[in-house]
Design a protein around this motif. Structure first.
Motif, PDB file in Angstrom:
ATOM      1  N   ARG A   8       0.821  -1.224   0.000  1.00 60.77           N
ATOM      2  CA  ARG A   8       0.000   0.000   0.000  1.00 60.77           C
ATOM      3  C   ARG A   8       0.845   1.260   0.000  1.00 60.77           C
ATOM      4  NH1 ARG A   8      -3.552  -2.041   5.054  1.00 60.77           N
ATOM      5  NH2 ARG A   8      -1.739  -1.275   6.165  1.00 60.77           N
ATOM      6  N   SER A   9       2.100   1.148   0.391  1.00 62.05           N
ATOM      7  CA  SER A   9       2.904   2.346   0.625  1.00 62.05           C
ATOM      8  C   SER A   9       3.464   2.926  -0.669  1.00 62.05           C
ATOM      9  CB  SER A   9       4.078   2.011   1.556  1.00 62.05           C
ATOM     10  OG  SER A   9       5.055   3.024   1.466  1.00 62.05           O
ATOM     11  N   PRO A  10       3.171   4.195  -0.953  1.00 66.95           N
ATOM     12  CA  PRO A  10       3.715   4.805  -2.170  1.00 66.95           C
ATOM     13  C   PRO A  10       5.222   5.034  -2.095  1.00 66.95           C
ATOM     14  CG  PRO A  10       2.563   6.455  -0.847  1.00 66.95           C
ATOM     15  CD  PRO A  10       2.318   5.127  -0.183  1.00 66.95           C
ATOM     16  N   PHE A  11       5.762   5.188  -0.881  1.00 69.56           N
ATOM     17  CA  PHE A  11       7.211   5.362  -0.758  1.00 69.56           C
ATOM     18  C   PHE A  11       7.931   4.034  -0.990  1.00 69.56           C
ATOM     19  CE2 PHE A  11       5.638   9.029   1.698  1.00 69.56           C
ATOM     20  CZ  PHE A  11       6.360  10.048   1.099  1.00 69.56           C
ATOM     21  N   VAL A  12       7.339   2.946  -0.502  1.00 70.71           N
ATOM     22  CA  VAL A  12       7.894   1.619  -0.802  1.00 70.71           C
ATOM     23  C   VAL A  12       7.827   1.382  -2.311  1.00 70.71           C
ATOM     24  CG1 VAL A  12       7.447  -0.854  -0.605  1.00 70.71           C
ATOM     25  CG2 VAL A  12       7.377   0.582   1.441  1.00 70.71           C
ATOM     26  N   VAL A  34       3.718  -3.501   8.821  1.00 74.28           N
ATOM     27  CA  VAL A  34       2.627  -2.524   8.929  1.00 74.28           C
ATOM     28  C   VAL A  34       3.136  -1.306   9.700  1.00 74.28           C
ATOM     29  CG1 VAL A  34       0.302  -2.089   9.825  1.00 74.28           C
ATOM     30  CG2 VAL A  34       0.885  -4.343   8.867  1.00 74.28           C
ATOM     31  N   ALA A  35       3.159  -0.165   9.038  1.00 77.24           N
ATOM     32  CA  ALA A  35       3.589   1.075   9.693  1.00 77.24           C
ATOM     33  C   ALA A  35       2.402   2.032   9.701  1.00 77.24           C
ATOM     34  CB  ALA A  35       4.756   1.695   8.938  1.00 77.24           C
ATOM     35  N   ALA A  36       2.045   2.494  10.883  1.00 76.93           N
ATOM     36  CA  ALA A  36       0.922   3.423  10.991  1.00 76.93           C
ATOM     37  C   ALA A  36       1.320   4.540  11.954  1.00 76.93           C
ATOM     38  CB  ALA A  36      -0.325   2.704  11.504  1.00 76.93           C
ATOM     39  N   THR A  37       0.955   5.755  11.589  1.00 74.32           N
ATOM     40  CA  THR A  37       1.401   6.926  12.347  1.00 74.32           C
ATOM     41  C   THR A  37       1.057   6.835  13.830  1.00 74.32           C
ATOM     42  OG1 THR A  37       0.831   8.115  10.341  1.00 74.32           O
ATOM     43  CG2 THR A  37       1.405   9.457  12.248  1.00 74.32           C
ATOM     44  N   THR A  38      -0.109   6.306  14.134  1.00 79.15           N
ATOM     45  CA  THR A  38      -0.555   6.288  15.530  1.00 79.15           C
ATOM     46  C   THR A  38      -0.201   4.986  16.257  1.00 79.15           C
ATOM     47  OG1 THR A  38      -2.703   5.566  14.712  1.00 79.15           O
ATOM     48  CG2 THR A  38      -2.455   7.913  15.200  1.00 79.15           C
ATOM     49  N   SER A  51      10.051   4.471  12.766  1.00 78.84           N
ATOM     50  CA  SER A  51       8.943   3.543  12.546  1.00 78.84           C
ATOM     51  C   SER A  51       8.270   3.781  11.198  1.00 78.84           C
ATOM     52  CB  SER A  51       7.909   3.653  13.682  1.00 78.84           C
ATOM     53  OG  SER A  51       6.919   2.642  13.540  1.00 78.84           O
ATOM     54  N   LYS A  52       9.106   3.971  10.174  1.00 78.55           N
ATOM     55  CA  LYS A  52       8.547   4.230   8.839  1.00 78.55           C
ATOM     56  C   LYS A  52       9.077   3.226   7.838  1.00 78.55           C
ATOM     57  CE  LYS A  52       7.432   9.085   9.197  1.00 78.55           C
ATOM     58  NZ  LYS A  52       6.742  10.032   8.387  1.00 78.55           N
ATOM     59  N   ILE A  53       8.267   2.995   6.810  1.00 81.42           N
ATOM     60  CA  ILE A  53       8.696   2.205   5.665  1.00 81.42           C
ATOM     61  C   ILE A  53       8.714   3.126   4.448  1.00 81.42           C
ATOM     62  CG2 ILE A  53       7.933  -0.001   6.585  1.00 81.42           C
ATOM     63  CD1 ILE A  53       5.391   0.255   4.865  1.00 81.42           C
ATOM     64  N   PRO A  54       9.603   2.844   3.506  1.00 82.79           N
ATOM     65  CA  PRO A  54      10.548   1.737   3.410  1.00 82.79           C
ATOM     66  C   PRO A  54      11.759   1.904   4.331  1.00 82.79           C
ATOM     67  CG  PRO A  54      10.898   3.274   1.584  1.00 82.79           C
ATOM     68  CD  PRO A  54       9.696   3.761   2.329  1.00 82.79           C
ATOM     69  N   THR A  55      12.225   0.747   4.818  1.00 81.92           N
ATOM     70  CA  THR A  55      13.487   0.654   5.549  1.00 81.92           C
ATOM     71  C   THR A  55      14.219  -0.562   4.985  1.00 81.92           C
ATOM     72  OG1 THR A  55      12.610   1.664   7.569  1.00 81.92           O
ATOM     73  CG2 THR A  55      14.505   0.206   7.825  1.00 81.92           C
ATOM     74  N   TYR A  65      17.430   4.238   5.387  1.00 77.60           N
ATOM     75  CA  TYR A  65      16.142   4.899   5.215  1.00 77.60           C
ATOM     76  C   TYR A  65      16.476   6.346   4.963  1.00 77.60           C
ATOM     77  CZ  TYR A  65      17.197   5.540  10.188  1.00 77.60           C
ATOM     78  OH  TYR A  65      17.842   5.805  11.376  1.00 77.60           O
ATOM     79  N   ASP A  66      15.623   7.160   4.383  1.00 80.81           N
ATOM     80  CA  ASP A  66      14.298   6.859   3.917  1.00 80.81           C
ATOM     81  C   ASP A  66      14.330   6.459   2.440  1.00 80.81           C
ATOM     82  OD1 ASP A  66      14.764   9.342   2.729  1.00 80.81           O
ATOM     83  OD2 ASP A  66      13.116  10.363   3.689  1.00 80.81           O
ATOM     84  N   SER A  67      13.184   6.623   1.732  1.00 80.89           N
ATOM     85  CA  SER A  67      13.129   6.150   0.341  1.00 80.89           C
ATOM     86  C   SER A  67      14.187   6.821  -0.529  1.00 80.89           C
ATOM     87  CB  SER A  67      11.729   6.370  -0.245  1.00 80.89           C
ATOM     88  OG  SER A  67      11.439   7.741  -0.410  1.00 80.89           O
ATOM     89  N   ARG A  68      14.479   8.103  -0.256  1.00 83.49           N
ATOM     90  CA  ARG A  68      15.456   8.810  -1.095  1.00 83.49           C
ATOM     91  C   ARG A  68      16.832   8.188  -0.959  1.00 83.49           C
ATOM     92  NH1 ARG A  68      12.535  14.192   0.921  1.00 83.49           N
ATOM     93  NH2 ARG A  68      12.450  12.861   2.760  1.00 83.49           N
ATOM     94  N   VAL A  69      17.184   7.866   0.283  1.00 85.89           N
ATOM     95  CA  VAL A  69      18.508   7.285   0.536  1.00 85.89           C
ATOM     96  C   VAL A  69      18.577   5.881  -0.075  1.00 85.89           C
ATOM     97  CG1 VAL A  69      20.102   6.570   2.358  1.00 85.89           C
ATOM     98  CG2 VAL A  69      18.754   8.667   2.612  1.00 85.89           C
TER      99      VAL A  69
END
Ligand SMILES: N[C@@H](CCC(=O)N[C@@H](CS)C(=O)NCC(=O)O)C(=O)O
Length: 203
Positions: A8-12, A34-38, A51-55, A65-69
């Motif tokens: 589901r993740s656009p960054f992944v 599963v990464a969720a802000t809350t 606690s973010k994806i992609p990692t 991380y993050d997607s740019r790196v």
């Protein structure tokens, strides 16, 4: 390499489009996370305190991380053509386009979160909505230049943001008012790397 991944993740997806473009997708072991802000993810936070994806966890245990790196790291591995231009002017253009696409994703994710909240903030909804309209206008202005320039990370950033609009904002059509970027995006969507990474709402 292990990638904390979600369909589901656009960054992944940005990372996986890059991997496919560079012929590296087979080397990546995608692990559903599963990464969720809350709901900070304790196990993921051992690799990425944000606690973010992609990692991405490399074979020697180091983490990116993050997607740019991650995208730039993969670009350095590939022996094929580069998605991060070496020429300084072309590189800055590509990075600025990537920032525009990533920045759009940032507030589009926040806008979805805000809409799901019981007590919505009208100020936040209006601000994100205004940015969404402005970004689409900017994409439209950029369409001819995008079509004329060699495919790179900037194209993936902008194309991916438009794909996310189709995935999560399907009832808010954008093509009629932005015909040039819509034409360009149709070609983007036909690329094998984009077709191989279609998002899936598996929630
Ligand atoms: N700047 C980051 C953004 C990544 C991001 O926001 N990922 C979302 C999923 S699409 C996430 O992990 N959200 C969990 C959270 O915000 O805690 C990148 O480019 O990788």
């Amino acid at each position: 390499m292990k990638l904390h991944w979600s369909p589901r993740s656009p960054f992944v997806r940005k990372v996986m489009i890059v991997a496919h473009e560079l012929g590296l997708a087979e080397r990546i072991n995608c692990v559903r996370t599963v990464a969720a802000t809350t709901r900070p993810h304790a196990e993921l936070m051992r690799d990425n305190p944000l606690s973010k994806i992609p990692t991405l966890v490399l074979d020697d245990g180091s983490v990116l991380y993050d997607s740019r790196v991650i995208c730039e790291y993969l670009d350095g591995l590939g022996s094929a053509r580069k998605l991060f231009p070496a020429d300084p002017k072309a590189r800055m253009l590509a990075l600025r386009r990537q920032a525009l696409g990533d920045g759009a994703l940032d507030f589009l994710l926040l806008l979805r979160n805000e809409r799901e909240r019981a007590a919505q903030s009208q100020a936040h909804l209006a601000a994100y909505g205004g940015k969404k309209a402005a970004v689409l206008r900017a994409f439209e202005q950029e369409a001819d230049a995008l079509a004329a320039s060699a495919f790179d990370i900037g194209h993936i950033g902008i194309g991916g943001a438009l794909c996310y609009l189709d995935f999560r904002y399907a009832d808010e059509p954008w093509r009629n008012d932005h015909p040039r970027i819509a034409r360009w995006h149709a070609e983007f969507c036909a690329r094998p790397s984009v077709r191989a990474t279609e998002p899936v709402d598996d929630s």
